[in-house]
Write an enzyme that holds these catalytic residues in place. Structure first.
Site, PDB file in Angstrom:
ATOM      1  N   LYS A 183     -21.309  -0.872 -31.244  1.00 57.62           N
ATOM      2  CA  LYS A 183     -21.607  -1.896 -30.243  1.00 57.62           C
ATOM      3  C   LYS A 183     -20.282  -2.486 -29.751  1.00 57.62           C
ATOM      4  O   LYS A 183     -19.640  -3.246 -30.458  1.00 57.62           O
ATOM      5  CB  LYS A 183     -22.465  -3.020 -30.832  1.00 57.62           C
ATOM      6  CG  LYS A 183     -22.998  -3.953 -29.745  1.00 57.62           C
ATOM      7  CD  LYS A 183     -23.367  -5.327 -30.242  1.00 57.62           C
ATOM      8  CE  LYS A 183     -22.201  -6.262 -30.332  1.00 57.62           C
ATOM      9  NZ  LYS A 183     -21.539  -6.558 -29.034  1.00 57.62           N
ATOM     10  N   THR A 238     -13.002 -14.439 -36.914  1.00 58.82           N
ATOM     11  CA  THR A 238     -13.366 -14.799 -38.287  1.00 58.82           C
ATOM     12  C   THR A 238     -14.757 -15.439 -38.309  1.00 58.82           C
ATOM     13  O   THR A 238     -15.546 -15.199 -39.229  1.00 58.82           O
ATOM     14  CB  THR A 238     -12.298 -15.745 -38.869  1.00 58.82           C
ATOM     15  OG1 THR A 238     -11.057 -15.021 -38.916  1.00 58.82           O
ATOM     16  CG2 THR A 238     -12.643 -16.222 -40.270  1.00 58.82           C
ATOM     17  N   GLU A 259     -11.982  -6.830 -39.736  1.00 56.50           N
ATOM     18  CA  GLU A 259     -10.643  -7.088 -39.171  1.00 56.50           C
ATOM     19  C   GLU A 259     -10.772  -8.326 -38.295  1.00 56.50           C
ATOM     20  O   GLU A 259     -11.382  -8.264 -37.227  1.00 56.50           O
ATOM     21  CB  GLU A 259     -10.175  -5.884 -38.334  1.00 56.50           C
ATOM     22  CG  GLU A 259     -10.035  -4.595 -39.113  1.00 56.50           C
ATOM     23  CD  GLU A 259      -8.901  -4.613 -40.126  1.00 56.50           C
ATOM     24  OE1 GLU A 259      -8.080  -5.560 -40.093  1.00 56.50           O
ATOM     25  OE2 GLU A 259      -8.847  -3.702 -40.953  1.00 56.50           O
ATOM     26  N   CYS A 293      -4.865  -9.729 -31.777  1.00 62.00           N
ATOM     27  CA  CYS A 293      -5.077 -10.360 -33.084  1.00 62.00           C
ATOM     28  C   CYS A 293      -3.756 -10.634 -33.777  1.00 62.00           C
ATOM     29  O   CYS A 293      -3.590 -11.641 -34.451  1.00 62.00           O
ATOM     30  CB  CYS A 293      -5.960  -9.477 -33.952  1.00 62.00           C
ATOM     31  SG  CYS A 293      -5.328  -7.801 -34.101  1.00 62.00           S
ATOM     32  N   GLU A 390      -6.329 -20.341 -33.680  1.00 60.57           N
ATOM     33  CA  GLU A 390      -6.027 -19.069 -33.027  1.00 60.57           C
ATOM     34  C   GLU A 390      -6.362 -19.265 -31.549  1.00 60.57           C
ATOM     35  O   GLU A 390      -7.529 -19.267 -31.160  1.00 60.57           O
ATOM     36  CB  GLU A 390      -6.856 -17.919 -33.608  1.00 60.57           C
ATOM     37  CG  GLU A 390      -6.472 -16.595 -32.973  1.00 60.57           C
ATOM     38  CD  GLU A 390      -7.375 -15.420 -33.324  1.00 60.57           C
ATOM     39  OE1 GLU A 390      -8.602 -15.592 -33.371  1.00 60.57           O
ATOM     40  OE2 GLU A 390      -6.837 -14.318 -33.534  1.00 60.57           O
TER      41      GLU A 390
HETATM   42  P1  NAD Z   1     -15.940 -12.057 -31.274  1.00 56.75           P
HETATM   43  O1  NAD Z   1     -15.983 -12.249 -32.738  1.00 56.75           O
HETATM   44  O2  NAD Z   1     -16.491 -13.119 -30.408  1.00 56.75           O
HETATM   45  O3  NAD Z   1     -16.723 -10.734 -30.875  1.00 56.75           O
HETATM   46  C1  NAD Z   1     -16.368  -9.471 -31.418  1.00 56.75           C
HETATM   47  C2  NAD Z   1     -17.567  -8.559 -31.396  1.00 56.75           C
HETATM   48  O4  NAD Z   1     -18.511  -9.058 -32.328  1.00 56.75           O
HETATM   49  C3  NAD Z   1     -18.298  -8.483 -30.062  1.00 56.75           C
HETATM   50  O5  NAD Z   1     -18.758  -7.167 -29.871  1.00 56.75           O
HETATM   51  C4  NAD Z   1     -19.455  -9.448 -30.252  1.00 56.75           C
HETATM   52  O6  NAD Z   1     -20.554  -9.173 -29.433  1.00 56.75           O
HETATM   53  C5  NAD Z   1     -19.776  -9.213 -31.714  1.00 56.75           C
HETATM   54  N1  NAD Z   1     -20.462 -10.295 -32.418  1.00 56.75           N
HETATM   55  C6  NAD Z   1     -20.321 -11.628 -32.237  1.00 56.75           C
HETATM   56  N2  NAD Z   1     -21.109 -12.290 -33.115  1.00 56.75           N
HETATM   57  C7  NAD Z   1     -21.755 -11.359 -33.860  1.00 56.75           C
HETATM   58  C8  NAD Z   1     -22.713 -11.413 -34.908  1.00 56.75           C
HETATM   59  N3  NAD Z   1     -23.162 -12.566 -35.384  1.00 56.75           N
HETATM   60  N4  NAD Z   1     -23.153 -10.254 -35.441  1.00 56.75           N
HETATM   61  C9  NAD Z   1     -22.693  -9.070 -34.990  1.00 56.75           C
HETATM   62  N5  NAD Z   1     -21.808  -8.948 -33.973  1.00 56.75           N
HETATM   63  C10 NAD Z   1     -21.334 -10.084 -33.423  1.00 56.75           C
HETATM   64  O7  NAD Z   1     -14.432 -11.713 -30.921  1.00 56.75           O
HETATM   65  P2  NAD Z   1     -13.789 -11.416 -29.501  1.00 56.75           P
HETATM   66  O8  NAD Z   1     -13.666 -12.714 -28.776  1.00 56.75           O
HETATM   67  O9  NAD Z   1     -14.491 -10.273 -28.840  1.00 56.75           O
HETATM   68  O10 NAD Z   1     -12.351 -10.867 -29.938  1.00 56.75           O
HETATM   69  C11 NAD Z   1     -11.310 -11.691 -30.277  1.00 56.75           C
HETATM   70  C12 NAD Z   1     -11.208 -11.849 -31.786  1.00 56.75           C
HETATM   71  O11 NAD Z   1     -11.051 -10.564 -32.374  1.00 56.75           O
HETATM   72  C13 NAD Z   1      -9.985 -12.639 -32.192  1.00 56.75           C
HETATM   73  O12 NAD Z   1     -10.320 -13.526 -33.226  1.00 56.75           O
HETATM   74  C14 NAD Z   1      -9.027 -11.553 -32.693  1.00 56.75           C
HETATM   75  O13 NAD Z   1      -8.055 -12.009 -33.589  1.00 56.75           O
HETATM   76  C15 NAD Z   1      -9.954 -10.582 -33.302  1.00 56.75           C
HETATM   77  N6  NAD Z   1      -9.333  -9.249 -33.399  1.00 56.75           N
HETATM   78  C16 NAD Z   1      -8.915  -8.824 -34.638  1.00 56.75           C
HETATM   79  C17 NAD Z   1      -8.273  -7.582 -34.765  1.00 56.75           C
HETATM   80  C18 NAD Z   1      -7.776  -7.093 -36.109  1.00 56.75           C
HETATM   81  O14 NAD Z   1      -7.415  -5.916 -36.226  1.00 56.75           O
HETATM   82  N7  NAD Z   1      -7.738  -7.934 -37.128  1.00 56.75           N
HETATM   83  C19 NAD Z   1      -8.087  -6.785 -33.637  1.00 56.75           C
HETATM   84  C20 NAD Z   1      -8.524  -7.252 -32.398  1.00 56.75           C
HETATM   85  C21 NAD Z   1      -9.164  -8.492 -32.310  1.00 56.75           C
END
Ligand code: NAD
Length: 487
Positions: A183, A238, A259, A293, A390
């Protein structure tokens, strides 16, 4: 050939991709182009029934293709063919990605896409090299560990590097003999659909990669809680990582890789090459407008060189040229959404109210799109929102130190431990800090990944659990069975 394109006329694969077929669906969540704010599509939302359908297809494809049981080299060859096709179709893939994301089309072909193809090939090579082991026992018994794929892996990716993140999840899971239901983010879903279409065209059996579109609460929840999803691989915030752990705990027990977010420090000592440090630090917060990230958003610099370094960083921060993601000359990205840009602005205001001062930037850029100026904040103490949150935008803070102890104390974050940077020419200090810094990655005299995909990436503290990339990402997609035979 220029990669620039007209955003009004680009065809998009809009729909879920299940069992090797695009299931067209056009109603759902409004999508706005970050580059100009125009509404351009809707992201369909897969409900529980649609997710069930995808998982059923993944199970059926695993069985009919015997993907986990064929000669492993067959998996290697199929994945290599997919990587070749991703490169051959890089122009189209780049345009689909650039349209709805923050990634400039000019950076995608040689950057994200070339690296993703290389990483898929890297993982493909594990398939026929890593396996089961005979273990030492006495001569009356025979012991071994058998390595096996899990079955169907559920993957969830964020919007900031959609192609790269899909590659990180799909490459090792498929090489290890699993099927995947993925997804992507509801803000940037279509490049993942196109990658899955390319996989089928390259000869990967239909149904091994299924893409369900939708948001977290509906589609994500149905996926992570599905009884036949054997493991979950997630990249995102997170906050969402916690929600996924909770859902998995409520619906059953399964392994997961998470991650998550970061707030990474970059420490600069007076003995460092300051020009090199300035370039690396500025680009770590301007690349993708800081929406990474691992963005190194907390500069911690030795007091005696702070003024010189700050001036060099400010000069470098202003060089990246903003523009729409469909212009091949664009270097500086928009923010993903108006909502996220407002959040950045409100944290900057809160930072100023708590004693911070903007040395450059601190405002939304005028004109179309969701651009925010590269920003440097000084005078923030450890409890300032700009140090704690963040921000996920182009905002760098600067703090000064005198002595290693103070540098280390300032570098610690109460929640995150994803990456860290260290600039020094002192070898002993390098090794002391490589041990002492509480982060999953320590970059020294650089602040970026290389193309050494064998180095895993992952977070300490609440920045995550488990690793992407490296041998670890392959092994984590296999489970191990112990067999003991009395002779
Ligand atoms: P987000 O957590 O809002 O969404 C990420 C994904 O998770 C999306 O596909 C979203 O639809 C899904 N999602 C959200 N809530 C969910 C739930 N309850 N159950 C299942 N899926 C769910 O993050 P974002 O805004 O898309 O991305 C930015 C974040 O991602 C930042 O915090 C960044 O640090 C992190 N990130 C981490 C890494 C890493 O390697 N550690 C890499 C890239 C991004």
């Amino acid at each position: 050939m220029s990669l620039s394109f007209n955003p009004e006329t680009l065809p998009l694969p809009i729909g879920h991709f299940i069992g090797g077929k695009l299931i067209e669906a056009y109603d759902g969540l409004d999508m706005h182009r970050p580059s100009d704010g125009a509404a351009h599509a809707q992201c369909p939302v897969a409900d529980t029934e649609r997710v069930n359908h995808a998982v059923e297809n993944a199970k059926a494809a695993l069985k009919s293709s015997n993907w986990g049981g064929v000669r492993p080299r067959e998996r290697t060859k199929s994945l290599q063919a997919w990587a070749d096709l991703i490169e051959a179709e890089a122009g189209t893939l780049a345009k689909i990605e650039a349209l709805s994301s923050t990634r400039p089309v000019g950076q995608l072909v040689a950057g994200d896409i070339a690296v993703t193809a290389e990483q898929i090939r890297f993982f493909a090579e594990f398939a026929d090299k890593e396996g089961s082991n005979v273990v030492p026992t006495d001569d009356q018994t025979f012991g071994m560990t058998i390595s096996e794929p899990y079955g169907v892996v559920g993957a969830i990716t964020p919007w900031n590097f959609p192609i790269s993140m899909a590659g990180w999840k799909l490459g090792p899971a498929l090489a290890a003999g699993n099927a995947v239901v993925i997804k992507p983010s509801e803000m940037t879903p279509f490049s993942t659909v196109y990658m899955a279409q390319l996989a089928v065209r390259a000869g990967i059996p239909a149904g091994l990669i299924n893409v369900v579109l939708g948001d977290g609460p509906t589609t994500g929840n149905a996926l992570t809680g599905h009884a036949d999803i054997a493991r979950v691989s997630f990249t995102g915030s997170t906050r969402a990582g916690s929600a996924i752990m909770e859902n998995i705990a409520r619906t059953g027990v399964k392994p997961m890789t998470l991650e998550l977010g970061g707030k990474s420090p970059q420490l600069v000592f007076a003995d460092a090459d300051l020009n090199k440090a300035a370039a690396a630090i500025a680009s770590s917060v301007t690349f993708n407008a800081g929406q990474a990230c691992v963005a190194g958003t907390r500069l911690i610099v030795e007091k005696s060189v702070a003024d010189e370094l700050i001036a060099a960083i400010i000069a470098q921060m202003q060089t990246a040229r903003p523009g729409p993601t469909w212009d091949a000359a664009t270097q500086y990205s928009p923010i993903i959404s108006e909502r996220q840009r407002s959040r950045i602005a409100s944290i900057v205001e809160a930072a100023k109210a708590a004693g911070g001062e903007c040395l450059t930037g601190g405002y939304a850029m005028e004109g179309a799109g969701y651009f925010y100026a590269p920003t440097l904040i000084s005078g923030a103490t450890q409890d300032n929102p700009a140090i704690i949150e963040e921000i996920f935008g182009p905002v760098l803070t600067v703090q000064t130190f005198e002595g290693e102890e103070e540098a280390l104390a300032l570098s610690a974050h109460p929640v995150y431990g994803l990456a860290s940077g260290l600039f020094t020419s002192d070898l002993s200090r390098t090794l002391r800090f490589a041990r002492a810094l509480e982060a999953g990655t320590v970059w020294v005299n650089r602040y970026s990944r290389s193309r050494d995909h064998i180095l895993p990436t992952g977070g300490y503290k609440r920045s995550g659990i488990g690793k992407d990339l490296g041998r670890e990402a392959y092994e984590t997609n296999r489970k191990s069975k112990s067999v003991l035979i009395s002779l």
